[in-house]
Write a protein that holds these residues in place. Sequence first.
Motif, PDB file in Angstrom:
ATOM      1  N   VAL B 315       0.838  -1.200   0.000  1.00 50.71           N
ATOM      2  CA  VAL B 315       0.000   0.000   0.000  1.00 50.71           C
ATOM      3  C   VAL B 315       0.872   1.248   0.000  1.00 50.71           C
ATOM      4  O   VAL B 315       1.918   1.281   0.656  1.00 50.71           O
ATOM      5  CB  VAL B 315      -0.978   0.010   1.204  1.00 50.71           C
ATOM      6  CG1 VAL B 315      -0.233   0.095   2.526  1.00 50.71           C
ATOM      7  CG2 VAL B 315      -1.992   1.149   1.089  1.00 50.71           C
ATOM      8  N   ALA B 316       0.469   2.253  -0.794  1.00 47.93           N
ATOM      9  CA  ALA B 316       1.117   3.570  -0.763  1.00 47.93           C
ATOM     10  C   ALA B 316       0.078   4.579  -0.286  1.00 47.93           C
ATOM     11  O   ALA B 316      -1.029   4.629  -0.803  1.00 47.93           O
ATOM     12  CB  ALA B 316       1.623   3.941  -2.149  1.00 47.93           C
ATOM     13  N   ILE B 317       0.453   5.338   0.756  1.00 50.45           N
ATOM     14  CA  ILE B 317      -0.472   6.263   1.413  1.00 50.45           C
ATOM     15  C   ILE B 317      -0.014   7.685   1.120  1.00 50.45           C
ATOM     16  O   ILE B 317       1.088   8.064   1.504  1.00 50.45           O
ATOM     17  CB  ILE B 317      -0.460   6.017   2.941  1.00 50.45           C
ATOM     18  CG1 ILE B 317      -0.890   4.582   3.247  1.00 50.45           C
ATOM     19  CG2 ILE B 317      -1.345   7.032   3.667  1.00 50.45           C
ATOM     20  CD1 ILE B 317      -0.673   4.164   4.706  1.00 50.45           C
ATOM     21  N   ASN B 318      -0.841   8.455   0.436  1.00 50.87           N
ATOM     22  CA  ASN B 318      -0.477   9.830   0.100  1.00 50.87           C
ATOM     23  C   ASN B 318      -1.496  10.807   0.680  1.00 50.87           C
ATOM     24  O   ASN B 318      -2.655  10.798   0.274  1.00 50.87           O
ATOM     25  CB  ASN B 318      -0.433  10.012  -1.420  1.00 50.87           C
ATOM     26  CG  ASN B 318       0.466   8.974  -2.076  1.00 50.87           C
ATOM     27  OD1 ASN B 318       1.649   8.915  -1.790  1.00 50.87           O
ATOM     28  ND2 ASN B 318      -0.118   8.137  -2.921  1.00 50.87           N
ATOM     29  N   LYS B 319      -1.034  11.640   1.609  1.00 48.92           N
ATOM     30  CA  LYS B 319      -1.923  12.683   2.131  1.00 48.92           C
ATOM     31  C   LYS B 319      -1.844  13.835   1.136  1.00 48.92           C
ATOM     32  O   LYS B 319      -0.796  14.430   0.948  1.00 48.92           O
ATOM     33  CB  LYS B 319      -1.467  13.120   3.522  1.00 48.92           C
ATOM     34  CG  LYS B 319      -2.504  13.937   4.266  1.00 48.92           C
ATOM     35  CD  LYS B 319      -1.959  14.454   5.589  1.00 48.92           C
ATOM     36  CE  LYS B 319      -2.293  13.544   6.760  1.00 48.92           C
ATOM     37  NZ  LYS B 319      -1.867  14.124   8.060  1.00 48.92           N
ATOM     38  N   VAL B 320      -2.974  14.141   0.457  1.00 42.09           N
ATOM     39  CA  VAL B 320      -2.913  15.088  -0.651  1.00 42.09           C
ATOM     40  C   VAL B 320      -3.470  16.468  -0.328  1.00 42.09           C
ATOM     41  O   VAL B 320      -3.244  17.415  -1.088  1.00 42.09           O
ATOM     42  CB  VAL B 320      -3.649  14.532  -1.905  1.00 42.09           C
ATOM     43  CG1 VAL B 320      -2.891  13.331  -2.462  1.00 42.09           C
ATOM     44  CG2 VAL B 320      -5.088  14.147  -1.599  1.00 42.09           C
TER      45      VAL B 320
END
Lengths: 420, 420
Positions: B315-320
């Motif tokens: 999983v890749a988690i990106n706070k955008v």
Amino acid sequence: MNMRTNRDRLQKLLTEIAAFGGTDRGGVSRLALTDEDRDARDQLKRWFAEAGAEIKVDTIGNMFFILRGKQLHLPPVMTGSHCDSQPEGGRFDGILGIIAGLEIMYTLRDAGIQLERDLIVVNWTNEEGSRFTPGTTGSGYFAGKLDRDKMYALTDRNGLTLGDELERIGYKGQEDFDPRPMYANFEYHIEQGPVLEQRGIRIGVPKGIVCLRWYDIEVQGVPNHVGPTPMNARQDALYAFALMGKRIYELGLAADNVVASVGEVHPTPNSRNVIAGHVHFTIDIRGWNEQETDRVCQEVERSLIELAKEAGCEVAINKVWEVDRAPFDESLIALVHSTARDLGLTSLDMVSGASHDTIYINKDTPSAMIFVPSIGGRSHAEVECTSWEDCAAGADVLLGAVIKTGNSLNELPAIDRSLY
Amino acid sequence: MNMRTNRDRLQKLLTEIAAFGGTDRGGVSRLALTDEDRDARDQLKRWFAEAGAEIKVDTIGNMFFILRGKQLHLPPVMTGSHCDSQPEGGRFDGILGIIAGLEIMYTLRDAGIQLERDLIVVNWTNEEGSRFTPGTTGSGYFAGKLDRDKMYALTDRNGLTLGDELERIGYKGQEDFDPRPMYANFEYHIEQGPVLEQRGIRIGVPKGIVCLRWYDIEVQGVPNHVGPTPMNARQDALYAFALMGKRIYELGLAADNVVASVGEVHPTPNSRNVIAGHVHFTIDIRGWNEQETDRVCQEVERSLIELAKEAGCEVAINKVWEVDRAPFDESLIALVHSTARDLGLTSLDMVSGASHDTIYINKDTPSAMIFVPSIGGRSHAEVECTSWEDCAAGADVLLGAVIKTGNSLNELPAIDRSLY
């Protein structure tokens, strides 16, 4: 006894045919009735002619390559598969079964052997169904289960029809070819799953093709702005889907040799700050044991109703397709096992989770399949791979099975029960 | 004291303006800078002129309707909202705040009252952001937080730019209008959630707008044919998503006044008989308490990693995107509560889970909002509804707040702490 195919030639043939529609990343995009499919078909014609085969093309574009036997009145033996591929598919799926049939004809020619029965290698039109849906078009038409005019009218994404495309590439035959009754049919194919590799076994012998149930599911919730709607006041169709997706997987995992899969999910409106008001999704459930498969279906149906309620949503459950399992011929299954054993190859009773053209041919011709390992269990992808050793091992088993049935003057060979 | 708006006229104005972009099912499709938006703007101009207001249009199309007070040197009072809508949106979202401002000007005119301060009713351009993204364009530009040329260059689905469309409908003003410093700003809006209705309270008084965190999540599994791949040999990105979607909802539910939502899901290949190799999805987390919101974010992030592992996926988690909460002015909040109380209306301290133009105006002008109940908590949909009684009640509260601030010669009114 224990004649073998020519491994170097088999590798060369597989490598050359993979160039038709070959992709940069080592895969193949050879969709049915494209220029790439036509070019591969043209190449097959040249090679099979060189091997001494007669060629017939029927009205749906199936290609039959016939190596005449000594006794023309005996029912023939058939083998083969399909030369079309998925978009960005692999270089072994389907075509391996045709090229192995070709290699067998070369091997028989080189050894100066003429079988008692005719040997037919077939290329079935549009197995994959990627360009024209449904797939297994050629074998379904051959089996009398699909209507030709309906198949001609299938359209691809650009509105081109299967009938026109058959004509355009020069593979709409003038008349049909029906060699039935046939003595035996073998389809040699990659496994497309991880079982053989994981168990370290060279040859898989499916007892048949699993039964299949397809569902379309509609979950109805209430769309709302995510910000002002408290968690306990939601009817969130995507939350309902999450509960259902988890449960379906768990029911498949707990069942005895059943697979339960969710492949498609379409939420509405599918917007970052709106609670999903609706989710459409699909379920695919397969198993060898029809009772166990239907038990899982019932538990899935019951769970969907329970979980929809838990999420405050409504659910509509539509079973859209149902296919019975297709058990193969027990004597031919035994023959494949014994042939592998004679060649010093380990073999495993298994089932085919994927459908194949043989599901149709099996309806009126005793049939069996031969599987070889797929590296990492991968298929329908460019990384799909099977070692050259395994490709040759499967071809050797096919050769043995073809010689035994092609030279048999009996009814079907007796079953060697010791192998079960 | 306790002056009230004209309920019949308010209902008539709201009904007439709803015809601009009105849909068959009682909703409104009045996307920013369409012909429907232009026609509604033209109607607003006629009505506000009739009410005695001067009109200014700035370079981003914001419309300012100014009713002059007695003392032109005093900072003005502002109210208003937006007249654009969602596609197939409701007939109250936004426009209620403008029409109530209009009705207040009519009421003041009828009563022969001139306030000490200027009263400005504003129509902010493109709040919804449905046609041109991002939304709250007009208020963001007014607050100096959005660049005009970048906003002019925003394109809709057909490639038309916001700048060209402003010009086409005749609402690109020659120069900007800046009435700051302003004394007070009130935005009157429907709640868009179910809280007021569920609690049987007439007037909601948000302490401010919640903080917000947006994530883009990428789950990587392994695509495979569903049939031949046993349940225990899968790396199914949709199964991982199901685990995650369930957990995110549960974490939101367990938290103290935080909402955690998954709105978008995009599996690949999204095909019935292929295990999903990839899933892209979005998370929206909001709360009034920033610490509690960030605690939920951390738990969500930790859970995603744990659950990806459980499903054999990456999983890749990106706070955008991250927006701080916007607390409104305490004295104006108290003023709204006391005004409601004087009118015999129940009022509730709450928070706004949705963003509004006032999030920008609040940056340099003391601001508060007035909410009225949304039937069934529904908004951004054609079924959106607020009773005429509640529309009038909110307008009466707005009128009282406008008169009190518009006639105040003090700094801001003293806070009545008894209301907290």
